[in-house]
Design a protein around this motif. Structure first.
Motif, PDB file in Angstrom:
ATOM      1  N   UNK A   1      63.815 -10.356 206.829  1.00  0.00           N
ATOM      2  CA  UNK A   1      63.544  -8.996 206.508  1.00  0.00           C
ATOM      3  C   UNK A   1      61.904  -8.739 206.527  1.00  0.00           C
ATOM      4  N   UNK A   2      61.684  -7.485 206.666  1.00  0.00           N
ATOM      5  CA  UNK A   2      60.162  -7.027 206.525  1.00  0.00           C
ATOM      6  C   UNK A   2      59.588  -7.553 205.337  1.00  0.00           C
ATOM      7  N   UNK A   3      58.647  -8.122 205.089  1.00  0.00           N
ATOM      8  CA  UNK A   3      58.051  -9.033 203.891  1.00  0.00           C
ATOM      9  C   UNK A   3      56.468  -8.907 204.000  1.00  0.00           C
ATOM     10  N   UNK A   4      56.217  -8.992 202.869  1.00  0.00           N
ATOM     11  CA  UNK A   4      54.404  -9.323 202.660  1.00  0.00           C
ATOM     12  C   UNK A   4      54.295 -10.289 201.571  1.00  0.00           C
ATOM     13  N   UNK A   5      55.265 -10.879 201.336  1.00  0.00           N
ATOM     14  CA  UNK A   5      54.891 -12.112 200.285  1.00  0.00           C
ATOM     15  C   UNK A   5      55.951 -13.293 200.657  1.00  0.00           C
ATOM     16  N   UNK A   6      55.567 -14.451 200.997  1.00  0.00           N
ATOM     17  CA  UNK A   6      56.287 -15.726 201.283  1.00  0.00           C
ATOM     18  C   UNK A   6      56.231 -16.815 200.236  1.00  0.00           C
ATOM     19  N   UNK A   7      56.875 -17.738 200.450  1.00  0.00           N
ATOM     20  CA  UNK A   7      56.849 -19.034 199.599  1.00  0.00           C
ATOM     21  C   UNK A   7      56.916 -19.912 200.859  1.00  0.00           C
TER      22      UNK A   7
END
Length: 166
Positions: A123-129
């Motif tokens: 997915x398009x994202x701006x937060x990761x783990x």
């Protein structure tokens, strides 16, 4: 302490303050795991919840650096020392970190288990783990059965801290 989250193939968590996708089974899993327990979250996560208040049937703790911040149905702490003092009254096995991304990363070193809904998509994202599959501190302890909802494949995995095995 535990951590619970949903992440895509790239360990993305969210985009523009929201979840990556809507999976009713994941929301049910989250509710089953956290009801009657203590949840720790950041201010942004609290404000993204329905009516911007703590979740029902849980002890809600919000970590916020804003000194005057107040929250309905939640205890607000302002730093990790205050958080530790508040958490001292609870069994650590019953505490779940529920987000957002910066709170997950701040508290990961304190967690012994991570409940991860692994979404088989990107997915398009701006937060990761952190990629727990590559993190030497953790191991995949339980790989969930594949499921599918709304055309999205996912499973519930559990990662455990390796030191806990000793």
């Amino acid at each position: 302490m535990n951590l619970i989250l949903a992440a895509d193939k790239n360990w993305a968590l969210g985009n523009e303050g929201g979840l990556l996708c809507h999976i009713p089974g994941d929301l049910k899993y989250f509710k089953e795991k956290t009801t009657g327990k203590t949840v720790v979250m950041g201010r942004g996560t609290l404000e993204s919840l329905p009516n911007g208040r703590g979740l029902p049937n849980r002890n809600n703790i919000v970590l916020s650096s804003q000194p005057d911040y107040q929250a309905e149905r939640a205890v607000v702490v302002h730093d990790l020392d205050e958080l530790d003092a508040e958490l001292a009254q609870y069994n650590s096995e019953d505490v779940f970190v529920i987000g957002g991304a910066s709170i997950y990363l701040q508290l990961l070193d304190r967690c012994s288990r991570c409940f991860v809904t692994k979404i088989d998509a990107e997915f398009k994202a701006d937060r990761w783990f952190t990629d727990l599959d590559k993190d030497e501190r953790f191991r995949l302890a339980a790989k969930g059965q594949p499921m599918e909802e709304n055309g999205i494949k996912y499973r519930f995995d559990i990662y455990e801290r390796k030191e806990a095995e000793k």
